[in-house]
Design an enzyme around this catalytic site. Structure first.
Site, PDB file in Angstrom:
ATOM      1  N   GLU A  55       0.809  -1.220   0.000  1.00  0.00           N
ATOM      2  CA  GLU A  55       0.000   0.000   0.000  1.00  0.00           C
ATOM      3  C   GLU A  55       0.846   1.275   0.000  1.00  0.00           C
ATOM      4  O   GLU A  55       0.432   2.306   0.524  1.00  0.00           O
ATOM      5  CB  GLU A  55      -0.948  -0.009   1.205  1.00  0.00           C
ATOM      6  CG  GLU A  55      -1.916  -1.175   1.178  1.00  0.00           C
ATOM      7  CD  GLU A  55      -2.829  -1.229   2.391  1.00  0.00           C
ATOM      8  OE1 GLU A  55      -2.818  -0.283   3.213  1.00  0.00           O
ATOM      9  OE2 GLU A  55      -3.555  -2.231   2.515  1.00  0.00           O
ATOM     10  N   CYS A  56       1.996   1.211  -0.612  1.00  0.00           N
ATOM     11  CA  CYS A  56       2.937   2.332  -0.643  1.00  0.00           C
ATOM     12  C   CYS A  56       2.831   3.053  -1.987  1.00  0.00           C
ATOM     13  O   CYS A  56       2.479   2.445  -2.999  1.00  0.00           O
ATOM     14  CB  CYS A  56       4.351   1.782  -0.444  1.00  0.00           C
ATOM     15  SG  CYS A  56       5.669   3.008  -0.496  1.00  0.00           S
ATOM     16  N   GLY A  57       3.167   4.322  -2.005  1.00  0.00           N
ATOM     17  CA  GLY A  57       3.200   5.067  -3.258  1.00  0.00           C
ATOM     18  C   GLY A  57       4.226   4.527  -4.238  1.00  0.00           C
ATOM     19  O   GLY A  57       4.131   4.763  -5.439  1.00  0.00           O
ATOM     20  N   THR A  59       4.759   1.251  -4.612  1.00  0.00           N
ATOM     21  CA  THR A  59       4.412  -0.149  -4.881  1.00  0.00           C
ATOM     22  C   THR A  59       4.308  -0.453  -6.365  1.00  0.00           C
ATOM     23  O   THR A  59       4.973  -1.369  -6.862  1.00  0.00           O
ATOM     24  CB  THR A  59       3.098  -0.535  -4.173  1.00  0.00           C
ATOM     25  OG1 THR A  59       3.275  -0.377  -2.766  1.00  0.00           O
ATOM     26  CG2 THR A  59       2.700  -1.970  -4.472  1.00  0.00           C
TER      27      THR A  59
END
Length: 186
Positions: A55-57, A59
């Protein structure tokens, strides 16, 4: 007395030498499906070790690039080794099964994935402690990348702002060295 002190120093020196001989492939980790795996199985190939998060920018760009890298260079001479981590922004909150399903379904990931771990602090996985100590670079966010040569030595480390495409030439160089070394051994 002198002999006892000399023996103690010799034992300390031997222990220090043994520790300095340790490499990344000496560790074990639990894979994404819960099986204990010796990283020794990757010795003799080049590895890019990455702490991942769903759920990371970073990803999307990283999973796509890492999977393409695996397709281009792996699996005989190269592997991405992905270690999910929830330490940065709580961006990997899911279970191992959910993480695996997400990565395989969304990005068709074919590289090895491991169980969620800590990569920093006192609870950090020993393999990541090794990566941090030998590279001098501790992960401060998701998608830190550590390049490990076929002998288990760290030969590069990059923060998440460095795109995979930018480090691909360095990885390819390591893979080509390995292929040439194997040819010379024939």
């Amino acid at each position: 007395m002198v002999a006892a002190v000399a023996t103690a120093w010799l034992l300390l020196w031997a222990a220090a030498c043994a520790q300095s001989e340790q490499d990344f492939y000496d560790f074990k980790a639990v894979n994404i499906r819960g099986k204990l795996v010796s990283l020794e199985k990757y010795r003799g190939s080049v590895s890019l070790v990455v702490n991942v998060a769903s759920e990371c920018g970073f990803t999307d760009q990283n999973y796509r690039a890492l999977q393409q890298l695996q397709r281009d260079l792996g699996p005989h001479h190269f592997n991405v080794l992905a270690f999910p981590c929830n330490q940065f922004g709580q961006q990997e909150p899911d279970t191992n099964r959910e993480i695996e399903n997400f990565a395989r379904r969304t990005y068709s990931v074919s590289f090895p994935m491991f169980s969620k771990i800590a990569v920093t602090g006192t609870g950090a996985h020993p393999a990541f402690k090794y990566l941090t100590q030998t590279s001098g670079k501790e992960p401060t966010w998701n998608f830190w990348k550590y390049l490990v040569d076929p002998d288990g030595k760290v030969v590069g480390a990059w923060d998440p702002t460095v795109p995979v495409a930018e480090i691909k030439p360095r990885i390819t160089e390591q893979v080509m060295k390995l292929i040439l070394r194997k040819r010379e051994d024939l």
